[in-house]
Design an enzyme around this catalytic site. Sequence first.
Site, PDB file in Angstrom:
ATOM      1  N   LYS A 112       0.814  -1.213   0.000  1.00 44.71           N
ATOM      2  CA  LYS A 112       0.000   0.000   0.000  1.00 44.71           C
ATOM      3  C   LYS A 112       0.849   1.265   0.000  1.00 44.71           C
ATOM      4  O   LYS A 112       0.412   2.300  -0.488  1.00 44.71           O
ATOM      5  CB  LYS A 112      -0.967  -0.002   1.195  1.00 44.71           C
ATOM      6  CG  LYS A 112      -2.045  -1.091   1.073  1.00 44.71           C
ATOM      7  CD  LYS A 112      -3.316  -0.720   1.792  1.00 44.71           C
ATOM      8  CE  LYS A 112      -4.286  -1.863   1.895  1.00 44.71           C
ATOM      9  NZ  LYS A 112      -5.202  -2.014   0.765  1.00 44.71           N
ATOM     10  N   LYS A 195      -4.492  -9.195  -6.546  1.00 47.97           N
ATOM     11  CA  LYS A 195      -5.628  -9.493  -5.680  1.00 47.97           C
ATOM     12  C   LYS A 195      -6.807  -8.575  -5.985  1.00 47.97           C
ATOM     13  O   LYS A 195      -6.624  -7.401  -6.263  1.00 47.97           O
ATOM     14  CB  LYS A 195      -5.191  -9.279  -4.218  1.00 47.97           C
ATOM     15  CG  LYS A 195      -6.260  -9.559  -3.189  1.00 47.97           C
ATOM     16  CD  LYS A 195      -5.741  -9.324  -1.780  1.00 47.97           C
ATOM     17  CE  LYS A 195      -6.038  -7.947  -1.238  1.00 47.97           C
ATOM     18  NZ  LYS A 195      -7.439  -7.668  -0.936  1.00 47.97           N
ATOM     19  N   LYS A 198     -11.038  -3.805  -2.796  1.00 52.36           N
ATOM     20  CA  LYS A 198     -12.028  -2.750  -2.984  1.00 52.36           C
ATOM     21  C   LYS A 198     -11.398  -1.387  -3.240  1.00 52.36           C
ATOM     22  O   LYS A 198     -12.015  -0.518  -3.829  1.00 52.36           O
ATOM     23  CB  LYS A 198     -13.037  -2.691  -1.836  1.00 52.36           C
ATOM     24  CG  LYS A 198     -12.497  -2.583  -0.464  1.00 52.36           C
ATOM     25  CD  LYS A 198     -13.644  -2.525   0.541  1.00 52.36           C
ATOM     26  CE  LYS A 198     -13.341  -3.381   1.739  1.00 52.36           C
ATOM     27  NZ  LYS A 198     -12.088  -3.054   2.411  1.00 52.36           N
TER      28      LYS A 198
HETATM   29  P1  ATP Z   1      -8.591  -2.695   0.794  1.00 53.74           P
HETATM   30  O1  ATP Z   1      -8.169  -2.553  -0.619  1.00 53.74           O
HETATM   31  O2  ATP Z   1      -9.202  -1.452   1.366  1.00 53.74           O
HETATM   32  O3  ATP Z   1      -7.507  -3.260   1.683  1.00 53.74           O
HETATM   33  P2  ATP Z   1      -9.835  -5.296   0.727  1.00 53.74           P
HETATM   34  O4  ATP Z   1     -10.746  -5.738  -0.376  1.00 53.74           O
HETATM   35  O5  ATP Z   1      -8.471  -5.881   0.778  1.00 53.74           O
HETATM   36  O6  ATP Z   1      -9.804  -3.722   0.723  1.00 53.74           O
HETATM   37  P3  ATP Z   1     -10.137  -5.536   3.596  1.00 53.74           P
HETATM   38  O7  ATP Z   1     -11.117  -4.703   4.336  1.00 53.74           O
HETATM   39  O8  ATP Z   1      -8.706  -5.163   3.652  1.00 53.74           O
HETATM   40  O9  ATP Z   1     -10.621  -5.628   2.081  1.00 53.74           O
HETATM   41  O10 ATP Z   1     -10.279  -7.047   4.063  1.00 53.74           O
HETATM   42  C1  ATP Z   1     -11.496  -7.601   4.526  1.00 53.74           C
HETATM   43  C2  ATP Z   1     -11.409  -9.115   4.486  1.00 53.74           C
HETATM   44  O11 ATP Z   1     -11.496  -9.579   3.139  1.00 53.74           O
HETATM   45  C3  ATP Z   1     -10.080  -9.668   5.016  1.00 53.74           C
HETATM   46  O12 ATP Z   1     -10.363 -10.856   5.730  1.00 53.74           O
HETATM   47  C4  ATP Z   1      -9.299  -9.972   3.774  1.00 53.74           C
HETATM   48  O13 ATP Z   1      -8.328 -10.977   3.973  1.00 53.74           O
HETATM   49  C5  ATP Z   1     -10.403 -10.440   2.852  1.00 53.74           C
HETATM   50  N1  ATP Z   1     -10.056 -10.250   1.436  1.00 53.74           N
HETATM   51  C6  ATP Z   1      -9.777  -9.078   0.836  1.00 53.74           C
HETATM   52  N2  ATP Z   1      -9.539  -9.268  -0.463  1.00 53.74           N
HETATM   53  C7  ATP Z   1      -9.653 -10.609  -0.702  1.00 53.74           C
HETATM   54  C8  ATP Z   1      -9.513 -11.423  -1.856  1.00 53.74           C
HETATM   55  N3  ATP Z   1      -9.200 -10.905  -3.028  1.00 53.74           N
HETATM   56  N4  ATP Z   1      -9.720 -12.761  -1.728  1.00 53.74           N
HETATM   57  C9  ATP Z   1     -10.046 -13.303  -0.535  1.00 53.74           C
HETATM   58  N5  ATP Z   1     -10.183 -12.582   0.588  1.00 53.74           N
HETATM   59  C10 ATP Z   1      -9.996 -11.243   0.524  1.00 53.74           C
HETATM   60 MG    MG Z   2      -7.116  -5.252   2.302  1.00 50.73          MG
END
Ligand code: ATP
Ligand code: MG
Length: 329
Positions: A112, A195, A198
């Site tokens: 990040k 990955k 969001k």
């Molecule tokens: P950001 O980009 O803001 O970090 P994010 O999509 O990674 O958003 P988080 O809020 O960081 O979401 O994570 C929430 C949950 O979703 C965590 O348990 C994380 O491991 C899981 N997660 C996030 N992205 C994935 C993915 N691509 N596949 C499986 N699990 C995911």
């Molecule tokens: Mg994340």
Amino acid sequence: MGERILTGIKPTGQLTLGNYIAVLKNLRKMMDRGECFIFIADLHALTLPIEPETLRQNSIDLAAFYLAAGLDPERSALFLQSSISAHAELNAIMQNYLYMGELSRMTQFKDKSSRMKENAIGLGLFSYPVLMACDIVLYDANTVPVGEDQVQHIELTRDLVNRFNNRYGKILTVPKASVTKVGKRIMSLSNPLTKMSKSDPKGDIFLKDEPMVIRKKIMSAVTDTGSEVKFDAVNKPGISNLLSIYCAMKDITIKEAEKLFVGYRYGEFKKVVADVVIEELAPFQERYRKILADKSYETALKEGAEKASKIANETLKRVKKAVGLLTID
Ligand code: ATP
Ligand code: MG
């Protein structure tokens, strides 16, 4: 003690299918397994720039999504991280037991911050795992359902707990990450080597996407050369990702899915994947819209915060006492 489960999502943007598979899809099962503390990680959402109104709206959205996924506020505690002051208080104590060296090795921080200028990287982004460790230990959680990308932070929490307990006695509970077998890292549909996230919306399926949009995204997902529907993360990252999505939706193994799709062309396979994702998300979206309209998340968050703060405050007190902070009741 039975199972104490804690899990959270940051309200940083529109939820993706990755978030759904890692957390939301399993909420019902989690509630059968143990006592659940489910939260909106809004303090963590401040670690990268975000508009106040966006953060507020995202938080409401996330609460509604949790409820739409089957979170039962009677059987669990749903709360905003920022509504329980113990998280920030414990953070002030725990930051002294994790070290700069280990924090700078965290992949999430490296990912990040890599695209940012050094003088724009907030301290909170660096110390993120400290607060995350506090989120977990405050509830004596022994199980933490996450996607694979968060496992490193849980490992660090385990180190912290062991370090703390060695110094002060058995004060904190050692947590364990719980990662779903298939779909532990859902990849972007436009670039299956990164990955789905969001905060990086290229090629993601959003939980709010209309069925037609979902179908379009899956049908145009990047695939690989060759024609067989087989799992091979190195040579067939695109097809492997779609297979993972299919298996996560249907709760079956990769082997079972490969058997099902023998003889399928990529296009035919993608159509089936789109069908199952839409089949699962359409009724979920319907419930989400209803909850947004009736605002039932408000009571859920209020009652959840009451339940959560009781437990969190007890842990905080225990820690304060252990480290020698004078407490006067
Ligand atoms: P950001 O980009 O803001 O970090 P994010 O999509 O990674 O958003 P988080 O809020 O960081 O979401 O994570 C929430 C949950 O979703 C965590 O348990 C994380 O491991 C899981 N997660 C996030 N992205 C994935 C993915 N691509 N596949 C499986 N699990 C995911
Ligand atoms: Mg994340």
